[in-house]
Design a protein around this motif. Sequence first.
Motif, mmCIF file in Angstrom:
data_model
loop_
_atom_site.group_PDB
_atom_site.id
_atom_site.type_symbol
_atom_site.label_atom_id
_atom_site.label_comp_id
_atom_site.label_asym_id
_atom_site.label_seq_id
_atom_site.Cartn_x
_atom_site.Cartn_y
_atom_site.Cartn_z
ATOM 1 N N ASP A 1 0.848 -1.174 0.000
ATOM 2 C CA ASP A 1 0.000 0.000 0.000
ATOM 3 C C ASP A 1 0.893 1.238 0.000
ATOM 4 O OD1 ASP A 1 -1.505 2.281 1.438
ATOM 5 O OD2 ASP A 1 -3.108 0.857 0.990
ATOM 6 N N ALA A 2 0.658 2.145 -0.949
ATOM 7 C CA ALA A 2 1.543 3.303 -1.095
ATOM 8 C C ALA A 2 1.460 4.252 0.101
ATOM 9 C CB ALA A 2 1.211 4.058 -2.380
ATOM 10 N N GLU A 3 0.326 4.279 0.807
ATOM 11 C CA GLU A 3 0.173 5.205 1.926
ATOM 12 C C GLU A 3 0.719 4.638 3.233
ATOM 13 O OE1 GLU A 3 -3.811 6.569 2.321
ATOM 14 O OE2 GLU A 3 -3.913 7.435 0.301
ATOM 15 N N THR A 4 0.428 3.369 3.496
ATOM 16 C CA THR A 4 0.820 2.780 4.779
ATOM 17 C C THR A 4 2.088 1.944 4.698
ATOM 18 O OG1 THR A 4 -0.493 0.761 4.439
ATOM 19 C CG2 THR A 4 -1.611 2.670 5.404
ATOM 20 N N GLY A 5 2.474 1.536 3.491
ATOM 21 C CA GLY A 5 3.621 0.657 3.340
ATOM 22 C C GLY A 5 3.316 -0.796 3.673
ATOM 23 N N GLU A 6 2.063 -1.086 3.999
ATOM 24 C CA GLU A 6 1.685 -2.445 4.381
ATOM 25 C C GLU A 6 1.786 -3.382 3.178
ATOM 26 O OE1 GLU A 6 -2.218 -4.880 6.136
ATOM 27 O OE2 GLU A 6 -2.290 -2.708 5.819
ATOM 28 N N LYS A 7 2.359 -4.556 3.430
ATOM 29 C CA LYS A 7 2.504 -5.547 2.373
ATOM 30 C C LYS A 7 1.153 -6.169 2.055
ATOM 31 C CE LYS A 7 4.823 -9.971 1.531
ATOM 32 N NZ LYS A 7 5.784 -10.946 2.093
ATOM 33 N N LYS A 8 0.787 -6.164 0.766
ATOM 34 C CA LYS A 8 -0.495 -6.714 0.342
ATOM 35 C C LYS A 8 -0.338 -8.154 -0.141
ATOM 36 C CE LYS A 8 -3.143 -3.984 -2.162
ATOM 37 N NZ LYS A 8 -4.329 -3.741 -1.353
ATOM 38 N N LEU A 9 0.684 -8.400 -0.932
ATOM 39 C CA LEU A 9 0.903 -9.744 -1.465
ATOM 40 C C LEU A 9 2.283 -9.814 -2.085
ATOM 41 C CD1 LEU A 9 0.632 -9.566 -4.858
ATOM 42 C CD2 LEU A 9 -1.737 -9.207 -4.252
ATOM 43 N N GLU A 10 2.708 -11.031 -2.410
ATOM 44 C CA GLU A 10 3.940 -11.205 -3.163
ATOM 45 C C GLU A 10 3.788 -12.389 -4.106
ATOM 46 O OE1 GLU A 10 7.489 -12.585 -1.081
ATOM 47 O OE2 GLU A 10 6.262 -12.959 0.683
ATOM 48 N N ILE A 11 4.436 -12.288 -5.240
ATOM 49 C CA ILE A 11 4.369 -13.312 -6.277
ATOM 50 C C ILE A 11 5.706 -14.046 -6.311
ATOM 51 C CG2 ILE A 11 4.095 -13.737 -8.736
ATOM 52 C CD1 ILE A 11 1.525 -12.822 -7.483
ATOM 53 N N THR A 12 5.668 -15.367 -6.123
ATOM 54 C CA THR A 12 6.912 -16.142 -6.074
ATOM 55 C C THR A 12 6.930 -17.325 -7.034
ATOM 56 O OG1 THR A 12 6.029 -17.480 -4.248
ATOM 57 C CG2 THR A 12 7.325 -15.526 -3.655
ATOM 58 N N GLU A 13 5.804 -17.641 -7.673
ATOM 59 C CA GLU A 13 5.740 -18.817 -8.537
ATOM 60 C C GLU A 13 5.221 -18.454 -9.921
ATOM 61 O OE1 GLU A 13 3.318 -21.709 -6.664
ATOM 62 O OE2 GLU A 13 4.516 -21.808 -4.816
ATOM 63 N N ASP A 14 5.735 -19.168 -10.916
ATOM 64 C CA ASP A 14 5.284 -18.948 -12.286
ATOM 65 C C ASP A 14 3.818 -19.347 -12.415
ATOM 66 O OD1 ASP A 14 5.659 -18.287 -15.026
ATOM 67 O OD2 ASP A 14 5.818 -20.412 -15.512
ATOM 68 N N GLY A 15 3.005 -18.465 -13.001
ATOM 69 C CA GLY A 15 1.588 -18.745 -13.175
ATOM 70 C C GLY A 15 0.733 -18.439 -11.956
ATOM 71 N N GLN A 16 1.362 -18.062 -10.847
ATOM 72 C CA GLN A 16 0.599 -17.737 -9.635
ATOM 73 C C GLN A 16 -0.227 -16.470 -9.860
ATOM 74 O OE1 GLN A 16 3.102 -16.718 -6.312
ATOM 75 N NE2 GLN A 16 1.439 -16.793 -4.813
#
Length: 332
Positions: A101-116
């Motif tokens: 989130d650009a305002e809070t810096g809170e992590k929303k998600l992360e992508i680690t696998e192909d096709g995920q």
Amino acid sequence: MASNNFIDYVKINCRSGKGGAGSHHFFRAKGLPNGGPDGGDGGRGGHIILEGSSQLWTLLHLQYQKHLIAQAGENGGENLRSGKQGEDIIIQVPLGTVARDAETGEKKLEITEDGQRLILTPGGRGGLGNDHFKSATNQAPQYAQPGEPGIDEWVILELKLLADVGLVGFPNAGKSTLLSVVSAAKPKIADYAFTTLTPNLGVVAYRDYKSFVMADIPGIIEGAAEGKGLGHRFLRHIERNSILLFMISCDSPDINAEYEVLLSELEQFNPELLEKRRLLAITKSDLLDEELEAEIRASLPTDLPTVFISSLTNKNIQKLKDMIWEALHTQE
């Protein structure tokens, strides 16, 4: 990767689709003037979705695409017809992409696998039609739900390269030269500081057709965690590496002091980096004779696996690969 094409940080505006409104229609037919409610549900608004792609190494394709606007859902219709869902927007990103989130810096998600695929910004839910609200005491409900609004937000996407081993060292320690020798990568190499301005990845061939991925991180200097030199902009790429290979030139005035400075910079950026396995490579060792090499080795930490290498003469390059492979596949 050309340096001007490597983008590892973008800020984008995401607007998911508004949900369609439910219908409050009543059935009417010849001979049946007072039919019951038959309003359909509104369609869901379009999501904004991130999809992992192993074919991408940079966020360059999003650098000039600042606004992502998904389609709204259609309203419900008569005869219990549901509205069409809004079309999703699917954005492909490299593996290792983190959304915040650009305002809070809170992590929303992360992508680690192909096709995920993960939903970054969900679309608004469609409203329920009046058919859902009929009951024995309310056989002709005059209302239906409106659709939920979509979400309008600014999101930061940052890339953390996924590699097995990361090269850590001062400028001109020989990191790019090593990467060019052990892999097919062609990083820029020159005899001045900060030749490498962006990270480079290379696939290192090992015995029996095995391989591992090596990342060349731009040089670190004292005060990098405070913004000096290239600052800590690229230090986040080290967070995803399984092993840290510290590289220090044999002509350094004080190898131990240089190693401690590198450790200190990593600790200031993220103390968890010190929990990763570490190896030490003394580079340009073709300049050393056996006596001088033995003298330097005696002064180094005994608990740190160390190898003297030369990318020019290939001295101990295979031994270094063996050490890396063993560290990658040995449980602590």
